[in-house]
Scaffold this active site. Structure first.
Site: not given
Length: 217
Positions: A10, A35, A37, A39, A68, A70, A139, A177
């Protein structure tokens, strides 16, 4: 025959000042995915990367990139990440939207779908979609920050999904994760995990190849 566990570093825990080099390094160290992330400061209380960053580092690795999301309203923004080079689009079951329609749209774009479920969410919420997705990400921390402690109460969810997958002959991979280290990796692998996503433990753990192979077991 023992299945091969896949490892997805990540980038949230990588050195942002040399992100491309970090991607190259974990690729050469034997990672299976990268990965990414995303956000937005709304769906989770933090802000991270946008599609321009993903596009800029895409050239540093041949591995599949997992975006991913979010974020609120992923249905509005997922194409930007797909077009930037993401191969797998991660969408949360907690988002208030038509999940089935979005899964169909992502597949039409020739991208894979990873459905994500947070620790407080009842695992039954994802049951209607298990036959339509390539990955289910469970998660084991509350999303938004790296370096959190593993929530062991989530492990029965992994076991339940593994049981359903075996019973129905589903092909989806189960990813985990949050708080992954050598000890917790063994717990989730025993429960049925296929993909381990780790940030701090890989990027702050010394030799990347050694850590990745250690997690794979």
């Amino acid at each position: 025959m023992k299945k091969r566990i896949k490892i997805s570093p990540s980038l949230l825990s990588a050195d942002f000042s040399r992100l491309g080099e970090e991607v190259k390094a974990v690729t050469e160290a034997g990672a299976d995915f990268i990965h990414f992330d995303v956000m937005d400061g709304h769906f989770v209380p933090n802000i991270s990367f946008g599609p321009m960053v993903l596009k800029a580092i895409r050239k540093f690795s041949h591995l599949p990139f997992e975006a991913h999301l979010m974020i609120s309203q992923p249905e509005k923004y997922w194409r930007e990440f797909a077009d930037a080079g993401a191969d797998v689009i991660g969408i949360h079951i907690e988002n208030n939207m038509n999940h089935g329609q979005l899964i169909e749209e992502i597949h039409k774009h020739n991208k894979k779908v990873c459905m994500v479920v947070n620790p407080p969410t009842d695992i039954t919420a994802v049951y209607p979609f298990l036959e339509d997705i390539e990955q289910l990400l469970i998660m084991t921390v509350n999303p938004g920050f790296g370096g959190q402690e593993f929530i062991k109460e989530v492990v029965p969810k992994i076991e339940k999904i593994s049981e359903i997958r075996a019973k129905k002959g589903l092909v989806l991979e189960v990813a985990i994760d949050g708080g992954i280290n050598y000890k917790t990796a063994e717990v989730v692998k025993e429960a049925g995990a296929d993909i381990l996503i780790a940030g701090s433990f890989i990027f702050h753990g010394g030799d990347y190849k050694e850590v990745i192979e250690g997690l794979r077991g």
